[in-house]
Design a protein around this motif. Structure first.
Motif, PDB file in Angstrom:
ATOM      1  N   VAL A 228      19.148   4.860   5.008  1.00  0.00           N
ATOM      2  CA  VAL A 228      18.088   4.861   3.869  1.00  0.00           C
ATOM      3  C   VAL A 228      17.439   4.122   3.394  1.00  0.00           C
ATOM      4  O   VAL A 228      16.514   5.532   5.000  1.00  0.00           O
ATOM      5  CB  VAL A 228      18.314   3.283   5.052  1.00  0.00           C
ATOM      6  CG1 VAL A 228      17.984   2.901   5.654  1.00  0.00           C
ATOM      7  CG2 VAL A 228      17.280   0.983   4.424  1.00  0.00           C
ATOM      8  N   TYR A 229      16.278   4.261   3.117  1.00  0.00           N
ATOM      9  CA  TYR A 229      15.124   4.811   2.814  1.00  0.00           C
ATOM     10  C   TYR A 229      13.631   4.400   3.315  1.00  0.00           C
ATOM     11  O   TYR A 229      14.144   2.381   2.493  1.00  0.00           O
ATOM     12  CB  TYR A 229      14.591   5.798   1.384  1.00  0.00           C
ATOM     13  CG  TYR A 229      15.889   6.776   0.761  1.00  0.00           C
ATOM     14  CD1 TYR A 229      16.646   6.162  -0.142  1.00  0.00           C
ATOM     15  CD2 TYR A 229      15.667   8.102   1.762  1.00  0.00           C
ATOM     16  CE1 TYR A 229      17.987   7.325  -0.158  1.00  0.00           C
ATOM     17  CE2 TYR A 229      16.857   8.749   0.897  1.00  0.00           C
ATOM     18  CZ  TYR A 229      18.497   8.547  -0.121  1.00  0.00           C
ATOM     19  OH  TYR A 229      19.206   9.565   0.360  1.00  0.00           O
ATOM     20  N   LEU A 230      12.859   5.044   3.286  1.00  0.00           N
ATOM     21  CA  LEU A 230      11.085   4.603   2.786  1.00  0.00           C
ATOM     22  C   LEU A 230      10.114   4.541   1.740  1.00  0.00           C
ATOM     23  O   LEU A 230       9.752   6.331   3.102  1.00  0.00           O
ATOM     24  CB  LEU A 230      10.742   3.646   4.864  1.00  0.00           C
ATOM     25  CG  LEU A 230       9.457   2.700   3.906  1.00  0.00           C
ATOM     26  CD1 LEU A 230      10.131   0.808   3.798  1.00  0.00           C
ATOM     27  CD2 LEU A 230       8.410   1.869   5.539  1.00  0.00           C
ATOM     28  N   GLN A 231      10.043   4.695   1.249  1.00  0.00           N
ATOM     29  CA  GLN A 231       9.056   5.409   0.260  1.00  0.00           C
ATOM     30  C   GLN A 231       7.265   4.321   0.722  1.00  0.00           C
ATOM     31  O   GLN A 231       7.696   3.259   0.524  1.00  0.00           O
ATOM     32  CB  GLN A 231       9.269   5.296  -0.799  1.00  0.00           C
ATOM     33  CG  GLN A 231       7.947   5.945  -1.981  1.00  0.00           C
ATOM     34  CD  GLN A 231       8.359   7.816  -1.876  1.00  0.00           C
ATOM     35  OE1 GLN A 231       9.317   8.287  -1.308  1.00  0.00           O
ATOM     36  NE2 GLN A 231       6.905   7.876  -1.393  1.00  0.00           N
ATOM     37  N   MET A 232       6.792   5.886   0.737  1.00  0.00           N
ATOM     38  CA  MET A 232       5.462   4.873   1.479  1.00  0.00           C
ATOM     39  C   MET A 232       4.401   5.916   1.023  1.00  0.00           C
ATOM     40  O   MET A 232       4.078   7.247   0.840  1.00  0.00           O
ATOM     41  CB  MET A 232       5.249   5.628   3.108  1.00  0.00           C
ATOM     42  CG  MET A 232       6.199   4.787   3.639  1.00  0.00           C
ATOM     43  SD  MET A 232       5.749   4.868   5.725  1.00  0.00           S
ATOM     44  CE  MET A 232       6.031   6.354   5.954  1.00  0.00           C
ATOM     45  N   ASN A 233       3.208   4.925  -0.310  1.00  0.00           N
ATOM     46  CA  ASN A 233       2.608   5.460  -0.408  1.00  0.00           C
ATOM     47  C   ASN A 233       1.553   4.441  -0.473  1.00  0.00           C
ATOM     48  O   ASN A 233       1.326   3.508   0.139  1.00  0.00           O
ATOM     49  CB  ASN A 233       2.566   5.105  -1.952  1.00  0.00           C
ATOM     50  CG  ASN A 233       3.970   5.549  -3.150  1.00  0.00           C
ATOM     51  OD1 ASN A 233       4.783   6.799  -2.517  1.00  0.00           O
ATOM     52  ND2 ASN A 233       4.572   4.934  -3.729  1.00  0.00           N
TER      53      ASN A 233
END
Length: 124
Positions: free
Chosen positions: A79-84
């Protein structure tokens, strides 16, 4: 049972991006709903994002909505968490968590399985 290990944390400037990964052991990862939580220094752990089994449903804390994206890749048990658009207030240890259920879960007590966390530091 599932074991979780986070990676991808680090130091980034305000406005930057990071992608966190959470690798899970076991062959039944696809049966688990997943979540990301974070804990800043001196504060309690708080909900960040959750994704249902098969990724059909996601939910986010208001503080990260529109900036963070949770996703999953069941073939890789990840599982990923893309943080921008990161802000200094995003600085925390980020934890992934798993619960054997179909729908999402936003409360810490719902998750029996936790990783050890990865540090994210956003400099101003």
């Amino acid at each position: 049972q599932v074991q979780l290990k986070e990676s991808g944390g680090g130091l980034v400037q305000t406005g930057g991006s990071l992608r966190l990964s959470c690798a899970a052991s076991g062959r039944t990862f696809s049966n688990y709903a997943m979540g990301w939580f974070r804990q800043a220094p001196g504060k309690e752990r708080e909900f960040v994002a959750t994704i249902s089994r098969k990724g059909a449903i996601t939910d986010y804390a208001d503080s990260v909505k529109g900036r963070f994206t949770i996703s999953r890749e069941d073939a890789k048990n990840t599982v990923y968490l893309q943080m921008n658009s990161l802000k200094p207030e995003d600085t925390a240890v980020y934890y992934c968590a798993a619960v054997l259920r179909g729908g999402t879960a936003v409360y810490e007590y719902e998750y029996p399985y936790w990783g050890q966390g990865t540090q994210v530091t956003v400099s101003s």
